[in-house]
Enzyme design. Structure first.
Site, PDB file in Angstrom:
ATOM      1  N   HIS A 402       0.950 -24.809  -0.763  1.00  0.00           N
ATOM      2  CA  HIS A 402       1.487 -23.294  -1.258  1.00  0.00           C
ATOM      3  C   HIS A 402       2.057 -23.645  -2.718  1.00  0.00           C
ATOM      4  CE1 HIS A 402       0.775 -19.494  -1.610  1.00  0.00           C
ATOM      5  NE2 HIS A 402       0.937 -18.972  -0.447  1.00  0.00           N
ATOM      6  N   ASP A 406      -2.713 -21.295  -4.264  1.00  0.00           N
ATOM      7  CA  ASP A 406      -2.602 -19.800  -3.955  1.00  0.00           C
ATOM      8  C   ASP A 406      -3.400 -19.583  -2.941  1.00  0.00           C
ATOM      9  OD1 ASP A 406      -0.823 -19.541  -6.150  1.00  0.00           O
ATOM     10  OD2 ASP A 406      -2.287 -18.633  -7.587  1.00  0.00           O
TER      11      ASP A 406
END
Lengths: 431, 468
Positions: A402, A406
């Site tokens: 992450h 995204d």
């Protein structure tokens, strides 16, 4: 007589040290030229080190689990004749075909004693065969076994619970012979079948591949901001196509599993999402996007998880992929995979096959940024056009880093894979 | 000072600690031993400095003097000694020389096995770090494994805090003169060993004991010959009696005895020997928050505490508080740390009491065995029927063997008599090897020795005694 010091040779490109995973010799043992001395591990490849000369082992350079620098003393041998020369043994690369053992040592005035069969003493970490644990205790519950201190020590060293051993001596005393018989696994009369609390605790050192795996997993979980995304995919059409292709059964082609199709889908999808086929150097804060799609295939082996790499999947046909997976998996399981075959992936697929479960949370193969996990296929009723129809459904559980991926992008990436797999013809349409 | 890093840190240089350090050194481990010192540098702990060794030296002196005094009157075999006298200062010097030789020997052994010794008071900072206050400043030692071997100390009585006339066994071993009137509080083995020694050196000794007989830890049969000898020595034994404190002028001990009113016994010294307690404070052990078992650190069969890689051996790890048990535990821990599979699993721990006569026990007493639900054969052989005992003029006492009735497995052996402590080895070996009565009966015992009584007791248990 002289002394020869066998040093740890350079076992792989750019490797400065290696972990000792196994000794094949012990102090006092005679070895022949080319007889295996030890196995060491670099990255994930195990390399066997043969002896360059015949002699008697007088010292070992470390303990299993220890790390030796290249050039460090591996074994000290006492050899006939002059021995002051220090030599580095040639590594026997795991992938190299094993040479048959020499028929006989070269005749010499004092023939070297052939190596004794590998020490009879079991290594401490080796668990006893389970079957023995189910034998009933040979004496009433709660009664202490009678054995001399020497017998008790030997039993402990070999991991035997003396309560399970029948004593043939006076008053049921357990002799060395009784223990030997038990260790040979001779049948023990079942007697009373009372259940005995097993209070044994076994400490197993985490070494070798398992240590590598543990370090890599912890490193990945600690440093990567994992998030997982699960999507279900209707693989009915894909399964039909696979069945058709396999039914053709051309002998020159391997049977197809789901894996080559998924690899094809990945090649297609990363063309649209190049950030997924990338390595993140979080110290340099750079992302290396790779043109070539080198897919790591997480593979279970006897010694633990390995990830052989199918390189340049963008150039491979379905059958090439299938053949390469098979070749690499076999090499990994036999411990023959080379360093090159175990490194350099840019994205990884993990599959537990039929054990695939409903959802998994795969751990990213750092420094990659994405991993695709395959769950098991299930035929389920699916509501379609106003009625239930049986469809073959399968989940993909995928994890992403992450820090650089995204959630929205990850979801679109998986949707792209889903679209490709659900309409498998699109996998093969040239754009 | 630069921090020291080691594989093993041993806190305490007593029998548990120093043996653990030596064994660990033999196994190639990198060991640091911290010892807080004392008159002889402290190595050897209670055992060498203020326990086993000095007390046995004192007992030997007392015996020699006592025999000489007896022989100045008359002996059954006609020896005559004129005017024996004892110089206690000289005796204490001799004792200290022995202690010095032995502690020096421990130091040399540690050095030979490359154990680094840090002298000073240890303070555990956490389970891996120890701060030592040395003469030259603080020294931090970090280790992968910590072995706690802090031992025990004499426990005071609330009514009789140590100081002045009230002494512990430690002071009793270094008195400059023989006290005229010595009161010993506690008729366990420490109180009786020292009380007997001082009685033989000429003190008027009174022993007070809360239980109804002396040596309550041993069975009555074994205590009986000792009680007889105490009477012969003129030692007064007051049972069911408790010390209530010193009189106002500090010249006497006040005691409360069941069935009588409070009375006082004049005393020049009061030796409190009611027990020892594990040393759990003063080393920062509380910071480790170890699970305890009563007043001791709880350990498992490998001597592991509740904290990973923190081990405890010897007195602080529970009863029996005996040097040989501590040593055996020290060896186990060193080997476990070196990666061997070991547990402390001795079949029996022998216990010896150097009273007059001596007592030795190994394994179960007949009562213990019966309480455990065993049918037993018990037989004893008196030293009155042993040739060697008669030639030593020591016919009191016996050897007693307890064995299972069904398979004759020996469960316990005890003896009381002159010099029987040396039989402990044979007794322990028999139990450890799982001997049956027939094994002992079938072993040729040298004649004439006290050990023949062991042989005969076993034969007697089988109904085959030859000499009774």
């Amino acid at each position: 007589m002289g002394i020869r010091i066998v040093k740890l040779p350079d076992v792989g490109e750019g490797v400065a040290e290696a972990e000792l995973v196994e000794w094949h010799v012990e102090v006092g043992q005679s070895v022949l030229e080319d007889q295996l001395l030890a196995a060491v591990m670099t990255d994930k490849a195990t390399v066997e080190i043969p002896s360059p000369v015949a002699g008697t082992v007088i010292a070992l350079g470390g303990e299993v689990g220890g790390v030796l620098a290249v050039g460090a003393e591996l074994v000290r041998l006492e050899v006939a004749g002059e021995g002051d020369q220090e030599v580095a043994a040639a590594p026997r690369e795991a992938a190299a075909p094993s040479t048959p053992p020499a028929a006989a040592p070269a005749p010499s005035p004092t023939p070297v004693k052939p190596p004794a069969a590998k020490a009879t003493e079991a290594p401490p970490a080796e668990p006893r065969p389970v079957a023995r644990g189910f034998l009933g205790p040979p004496r009433p519950a709660g009664e202490k076994p009678i054995a001399s201190p020497a017998v008790r020590r030997r039993a402990r060293d070999s991991g035997v619970d003396l309560r399970q051993v029948r004593g043939s001596g006076p008053a049921g005393r357990i002799t060395h012979d009784d223990l030997d018989a038990f260790l040979r696994g001779g049948p023990q009369p079942s007697g009373l079948r009372a259940r005995v609390a097993n209070t044994g605790v076994e400490t197993v050192k985490v070494i070798g591949l398992r240590r590598r795996i543990a370090q890599a997993m912890a490193d990945s979980k600690r440093r990567v901001a994992h998030f997982s995304y699960v999507e279900e995919i209707d693989v009915t059409a894909l399964e039909d196509l696979r069945a058709t292709l396999n039914a053709a059964g051309r002998p020159d082609r391997p049977r197809l599993t789901l894996m080559p199709f998924l690899m094809h889908a990945l090649v297609r999808a990363v063309a649209d999402f190049p950030e997924m086929n990338a390595l993140y150097d979080d110290e340099a804060e750079t992302i290396e996007r790779h043109g070539g799609v080198h897919i790591g295939i997480a593979t279970q082996t006897d010694s633990g998880l390995m990830v052989p790499v199918v390189r340049h999947c963008e150039t491979r046909s379905l059958w090439d992929c299938a053949a390469e997976i098979r070749r690499l998996a076999e090499a990994a399981r036999d411990g023959r995979a080379t360093r090159a075959e175990l490194t350099g992936s840019t994205i990884t697929i993990t599959s537990l096959g039929a054990l695939g479960g409903i959802v998994t949370t795969p751990v990213i193969n750092r420094p990659e940024v994405a991993i695709i996990g395959v769950n098991k296929e299930v035929v389920r009723p699916v509501w379609q056009d106003g009625r239930f129809v049986p469809r073959t459904m399968m989940n993909l559980s995928s994890s992403f880093d992450h820090r650089v991926i995204d959630g929205y992008v990850a979801a679109r990436f998986v949707q792209r894979i889903k679209a490709l797999l659900e309409t498998p013809a699109t996998l093969f349409i040239e754009e | 000072m630069a921090d020291i890093a080691a594989k093993v840190l041993v806190v305490g240089g007593g029998p548990g600690g120093y043996v653990c350090a030596i064994r660990a050194g033999q196994l190639g481990l990198d060991v640091v031993l911290v010892e807080q010192g004392g008159p002889n540098g402290g190595l050897g702990g209670t055992c060498l400095n203020v326990g086993c060794i000095p007390s046995k030296a004192l007992i030997h002196v007392a015996d020699a003097y006592h025999n000489a005094v007896k022989q100045s009157a008359s002996t059954p075999f006609g020896l005559k000694v004129e005017h024996p006298a004892i110089d206690l200062l000289r005796a204490v010097e001799w004792k200290d020389a022995i202690v010095g030789r032995l502690t020096g020997g421990v130091g040399a052994l540690l050095k030979r096995h490359r154990v680094k010794i840090v002298h000073g008071r240890a303070e555990m900072v956490d389970g891996k770090t120890c701060r030592v206050e040395t003469d030259t400043g603080p020294q931090v030692v970090r280790a992968e494994h910590v072995v706690l071997a802090t031992g025990s100390e004499a426990a005071p009585l609330a009514a009789l805090p140590f100081g002045g006339k009230v002494i512990s066994s430690t002071e009793a071993l270094s008195l400059q003169t023989v006290p005229e009137r010595l009161v010993v509080v506690g008729a366990g083995y420490i109180g009786l060993e020292l009380g007997t020694a001082y009685a033989k050196l000429g003190a008027k000794v009174t022993v007070i004991e809360a239980e109804d007989r002396i040596l309550p830890a041993y069975d009555a049969e074994l205590a009986r010959p000792v009680a007889k000898h105490l009477r012969a020595l003129g030692v007064e034994v007051l049972t069911r009696a408790r010390a209530a404190g010193l009189s106002d002028d500090k010249g006497a001990l006040l005691i409360d005895q069941e069935g009588t009113t409070r009375r006082s016994i004049a005393a020049d010294r009061v030796l409190v020997a009611t027990g020892r307690r594990a040393r759990l404070t003063g080393f920062g052990l509380e910071r480790l928050d170890l699970t305890t078992n009563g007043a001791f650190v709880q350990v498992d069969e490998r001597c592991a505490t509740s904290m990973r890689n923190v081990w405890a051996v010897g007195d602080l790890a529970g009863e029996p508080m005996l040097a040989h048990r501590a040593m055996a535990q020290g060896v186990v821990v060193a080997e476990v740390i070196a990666g061997h599979r070991r547990v402390f699993d001795g079949a029996a721990i022998p216990a010896v009491c150097f009273t007059d006569p001596e007592i030795v026990t190994v394994g179960l007493s007949p009562e213990d065995a019966r309480r455990a639900g065993r049918a037993v054969h018990v037989a004893s052989f008196p030293f009155q029927a042993n040739g060697r005992a008669l030639t030593l003029g020591a016919e009191d006492g016996f050897v007693r063997v307890t064995a299972r009735a069904d398979n004759h497995l020996v469960l316990g052996i005890a003896a009381v008599g002159a010099g029987v402590s040396e039989l402990a080895a044979a007794f322990s070996l028999a139990l450890e090897m799982g001997a049956r009565l027939e094994d002992i009966g079938g072993t040729i015992h040298a004649h004439p020795t006290l050990g023949e009584a062991f042989h005969e007791a076993s034969l007697r248990a089988l109904g085959e005694a030859l000499h009774v």
